[in-house]
Motif scaffolding. Structure first.
Motif, PDB file in Angstrom:
ATOM      1  N   ASN A 115      35.953  46.230  24.594  1.00 35.74           N
ATOM      2  CA  ASN A 115      35.063  47.235  25.164  1.00 35.74           C
ATOM      3  C   ASN A 115      35.728  47.909  26.365  1.00 35.74           C
ATOM      4  OD1 ASN A 115      34.782  44.740  26.685  1.00 35.74           O
ATOM      5  ND2 ASN A 115      32.989  45.617  27.660  1.00 35.74           N
ATOM      6  N   GLU A 116      35.200  49.047  26.753  1.00 32.86           N
ATOM      7  CA  GLU A 116      35.696  49.730  27.951  1.00 32.86           C
ATOM      8  C   GLU A 116      35.375  48.886  29.176  1.00 32.86           C
ATOM      9  OE1 GLU A 116      37.351  52.741  28.105  1.00 32.86           O
ATOM     10  OE2 GLU A 116      37.396  52.657  25.916  1.00 32.86           O
ATOM     11  N   ARG A 117      36.088  49.114  30.260  1.00 27.07           N
ATOM     12  CA  ARG A 117      35.783  48.399  31.498  1.00 27.07           C
ATOM     13  C   ARG A 117      34.340  48.657  31.911  1.00 27.07           C
ATOM     14  NH1 ARG A 117      40.423  48.765  36.196  1.00 27.07           N
ATOM     15  NH2 ARG A 117      41.740  47.090  35.424  1.00 27.07           N
ATOM     16  N   THR A 118      33.655  47.605  32.310  1.00 24.12           N
ATOM     17  CA  THR A 118      32.274  47.736  32.768  1.00 24.12           C
ATOM     18  C   THR A 118      32.245  48.254  34.203  1.00 24.12           C
ATOM     19  OG1 THR A 118      32.205  45.475  33.626  1.00 24.12           O
ATOM     20  CG2 THR A 118      31.556  45.790  31.302  1.00 24.12           C
ATOM     21  N   ASN A 119      31.074  48.634  34.687  1.00 25.07           N
ATOM     22  CA  ASN A 119      30.939  49.079  36.080  1.00 25.07           C
ATOM     23  C   ASN A 119      31.370  47.983  37.044  1.00 25.07           C
ATOM     24  OD1 ASN A 119      30.042  51.600  35.340  1.00 25.07           O
ATOM     25  ND2 ASN A 119      27.878  51.043  35.459  1.00 25.07           N
ATOM     26  N   THR A 120      31.062  46.746  36.712  1.00 22.45           N
ATOM     27  CA  THR A 120      31.474  45.612  37.548  1.00 22.45           C
ATOM     28  C   THR A 120      32.990  45.560  37.630  1.00 22.45           C
ATOM     29  OG1 THR A 120      29.505  44.379  36.905  1.00 22.45           O
ATOM     30  CG2 THR A 120      31.342  43.104  37.794  1.00 22.45           C
ATOM     31  N   GLU A 121      33.659  45.723  36.502  1.00 26.26           N
ATOM     32  CA  GLU A 121      35.125  45.709  36.505  1.00 26.26           C
ATOM     33  C   GLU A 121      35.693  46.906  37.252  1.00 26.26           C
ATOM     34  OE1 GLU A 121      36.987  43.834  32.646  1.00 26.26           O
ATOM     35  OE2 GLU A 121      35.325  45.145  32.102  1.00 26.26           O
ATOM     36  N   LEU A 122      35.101  48.067  37.046  1.00 32.36           N
ATOM     37  CA  LEU A 122      35.591  49.261  37.746  1.00 32.36           C
ATOM     38  C   LEU A 122      35.516  49.057  39.255  1.00 32.36           C
ATOM     39  CD1 LEU A 122      34.019  52.071  35.529  1.00 32.36           C
ATOM     40  CD2 LEU A 122      36.438  51.408  35.653  1.00 32.36           C
ATOM     41  N   ARG A 123      34.458  48.421  39.708  1.00 35.57           N
ATOM     42  CA  ARG A 123      34.285  48.180  41.143  1.00 35.57           C
ATOM     43  C   ARG A 123      35.240  47.092  41.622  1.00 35.57           C
ATOM     44  NH1 ARG A 123      29.267  47.523  40.800  1.00 35.57           N
ATOM     45  NH2 ARG A 123      29.201  45.278  40.637  1.00 35.57           N
ATOM     46  N   TYR A 124      35.338  45.995  40.894  1.00 37.19           N
ATOM     47  CA  TYR A 124      36.126  44.855  41.340  1.00 37.19           C
ATOM     48  C   TYR A 124      37.627  45.063  41.152  1.00 37.19           C
ATOM     49  CZ  TYR A 124      37.116  40.017  42.461  1.00 37.19           C
ATOM     50  OH  TYR A 124      37.589  38.884  43.069  1.00 37.19           O
ATOM     51  N   LEU A 125      38.022  45.775  40.095  1.00 36.89           N
ATOM     52  CA  LEU A 125      39.440  45.923  39.756  1.00 36.89           C
ATOM     53  C   LEU A 125      39.975  47.331  40.004  1.00 36.89           C
ATOM     54  CD1 LEU A 125      39.372  43.994  36.348  1.00 36.89           C
ATOM     55  CD2 LEU A 125      40.099  43.096  38.564  1.00 36.89           C
ATOM     56  N   LYS A 126      39.329  48.088  40.887  1.00 34.20           N
ATOM     57  CA  LYS A 126      39.706  49.495  41.040  1.00 34.20           C
ATOM     58  C   LYS A 126      41.154  49.702  41.489  1.00 34.20           C
ATOM     59  CE  LYS A 126      37.299  49.893  45.441  1.00 34.20           C
ATOM     60  NZ  LYS A 126      36.170  50.514  46.070  1.00 34.20           N
ATOM     61  N   LYS A 127      41.737  48.760  42.198  1.00 36.71           N
ATOM     62  CA  LYS A 127      43.130  48.920  42.643  1.00 36.71           C
ATOM     63  C   LYS A 127      44.099  48.080  41.818  1.00 36.71           C
ATOM     64  CE  LYS A 127      41.929  50.145  47.343  1.00 36.71           C
ATOM     65  NZ  LYS A 127      42.085  49.872  48.768  1.00 36.71           N
ATOM     66  N   LYS A 128      43.612  47.540  40.718  1.00 38.76           N
ATOM     67  CA  LYS A 128      44.443  46.701  39.856  1.00 38.76           C
ATOM     68  C   LYS A 128      44.890  47.498  38.641  1.00 38.76           C
ATOM     69  CE  LYS A 128      43.505  43.020  42.355  1.00 38.76           C
ATOM     70  NZ  LYS A 128      44.450  42.511  43.293  1.00 38.76           N
ATOM     71  N   PRO A 129      45.941  47.048  37.951  1.00 37.94           N
ATOM     72  CA  PRO A 129      46.415  47.749  36.750  1.00 37.94           C
ATOM     73  C   PRO A 129      45.328  47.832  35.674  1.00 37.94           C
ATOM     74  CG  PRO A 129      47.976  46.053  37.432  1.00 37.94           C
ATOM     75  CD  PRO A 129      46.756  45.888  38.288  1.00 37.94           C
ATOM     76  N   GLU A 130      45.392  48.862  34.840  1.00 36.85           N
ATOM     77  CA  GLU A 130      44.416  49.066  33.754  1.00 36.85           C
ATOM     78  C   GLU A 130      44.404  47.916  32.764  1.00 36.85           C
ATOM     79  OE1 GLU A 130      42.116  51.545  32.834  1.00 36.85           O
ATOM     80  OE2 GLU A 130      42.323  52.073  34.949  1.00 36.85           O
ATOM     81  N   SER A 131      45.504  47.198  32.661  1.00 36.85           N
ATOM     82  CA  SER A 131      45.590  46.102  31.694  1.00 36.85           C
ATOM     83  C   SER A 131      44.858  44.843  32.181  1.00 36.85           C
ATOM     84  CB  SER A 131      47.050  45.764  31.402  1.00 36.85           C
ATOM     85  OG  SER A 131      47.712  45.371  32.586  1.00 36.85           O
ATOM     86  N   TRP A 132      44.428  44.814  33.424  1.00 37.34           N
ATOM     87  CA  TRP A 132      43.723  43.659  33.957  1.00 37.34           C
ATOM     88  C   TRP A 132      42.240  43.778  33.645  1.00 37.34           C
ATOM     89  CZ3 TRP A 132      45.657  41.371  39.176  1.00 37.34           C
ATOM     90  CH2 TRP A 132      47.036  41.122  39.098  1.00 37.34           C
ATOM     91  N   ARG A 133      41.652  42.669  33.235  1.00 35.96           N
ATOM     92  CA  ARG A 133      40.225  42.627  32.892  1.00 35.96           C
ATOM     93  C   ARG A 133      39.597  41.358  33.448  1.00 35.96           C
ATOM     94  NH1 ARG A 133      38.523  45.868  28.511  1.00 35.96           N
ATOM     95  NH2 ARG A 133      36.497  45.304  29.392  1.00 35.96           N
ATOM     96  N   LEU A 134      38.284  41.384  33.602  1.00 33.48           N
ATOM     97  CA  LEU A 134      37.526  40.170  33.903  1.00 33.48           C
ATOM     98  C   LEU A 134      37.085  39.599  32.553  1.00 33.48           C
ATOM     99  CD1 LEU A 134      35.229  41.289  36.875  1.00 33.48           C
ATOM    100  CD2 LEU A 134      37.346  39.964  36.979  1.00 33.48           C
ATOM    101  N   ALA A 135      37.455  38.371  32.266  1.00 31.61           N
ATOM    102  CA  ALA A 135      37.134  37.766  30.970  1.00 31.61           C
ATOM    103  C   ALA A 135      35.626  37.678  30.754  1.00 31.61           C
ATOM    104  CB  ALA A 135      37.766  36.380  30.866  1.00 31.61           C
ATOM    105  N   CYS A 136      34.861  37.572  31.835  1.00 35.99           N
ATOM    106  CA  CYS A 136      33.399  37.453  31.700  1.00 35.99           C
ATOM    107  C   CYS A 136      32.727  38.791  31.408  1.00 35.99           C
ATOM    108  CB  CYS A 136      32.807  36.841  32.969  1.00 35.99           C
ATOM    109  SG  CYS A 136      32.908  37.903  34.425  1.00 35.99           S
ATOM    110  N   GLN A 137      33.470  39.882  31.452  1.00 40.17           N
ATOM    111  CA  GLN A 137      32.914  41.211  31.197  1.00 40.17           C
ATOM    112  C   GLN A 137      33.512  41.857  29.950  1.00 40.17           C
ATOM    113  OE1 GLN A 137      30.557  42.803  33.483  1.00 40.17           O
ATOM    114  NE2 GLN A 137      30.441  40.640  33.995  1.00 40.17           N
ATOM    115  N   THR A 138      34.433  41.178  29.298  1.00 38.69           N
ATOM    116  CA  THR A 138      35.193  41.755  28.195  1.00 38.69           C
ATOM    117  C   THR A 138      34.679  41.272  26.844  1.00 38.69           C
ATOM    118  OG1 THR A 138      37.126  41.812  29.645  1.00 38.69           O
ATOM    119  CG2 THR A 138      37.521  42.081  27.294  1.00 38.69           C
TER     120      THR A 138
END
Length: 159
Positions: A115-138
């Motif tokens: 799935n696309e990055r969730t709002n939680t991921e966009l907020r938490y990972l905004k300065k991280k590479p696009e390839s990084w995800r939170l496993a609990c949101q994916t």
């Protein structure tokens, strides 16, 4: 007190002694429906690369399969006893709420199957590479796609 009959009276004609002679049962007809769905639902193959190399320099790889679109990456890893959390994360994870960041993984291959990055991921990972995800949101798959996803858990020092 007045009474009302809510069931209509059935009058039987001279040749009809029972309702079944007046109202014969219909023969059951069979109906078949053609389905376009495949025999088995689509599956996603997953490979999980360990965060640190073994003594010989190679990274350990765990494998799992999941029905497309049915589970979060975190749950697949936990169900298959694949190490997700580093020491700190084992003690201090939020249980899948997306508020601690201890389940960060890197998607090496198969990003289009998630799935696309969730709002939680966009907020938490905004300065991280696009390839990084939170496993609990994916979410792995979308109930229609199948393929292979390669995941690497990020070493604690790299975060």
């Amino acid at each position: 007190m007045a009474s009302i009959n809510i069931f209509p009276a059935i009058s039987l004609s001279a040749g009809c002694r029972t309702p079944t002679t007046c109202f014969p049962r219909r023969r059951p007809t069979s109906v078949s429906f053609a389905t376009n769905s495949p025999e088995s639902p689509p599956e996603i193959e997953l490979e999980f690369i360990g965060p640190k190399p073994d003594g010989d320099g190679s990274y350990p790889v765990d494998k799992a399969k999941a029905m497309s679109g049915e589970k979060l990456l975190r749950n697949i890893m936990l169900d298959n006893k694949i190490e997700l959390y580093a020491t700190y994360g084992k003690l201090m994870n939020c249980g899948g709420g997306g508020s601690c960041g201890t389940c960060i993984v890197e998607i090496i291959e198969g990003k289009d199957l998630l799935n696309e990055r969730t709002n939680t991921e966009l907020r938490y990972l905004k300065k991280k590479p696009e390839s990084w995800r939170l496993a609990c949101q994916t979410i792995v798959g979308n109930k229609e796609n199948s393929g292979k996803v390669v995941v690497q858990r990020i070493p604690q020092s790299k975060k």
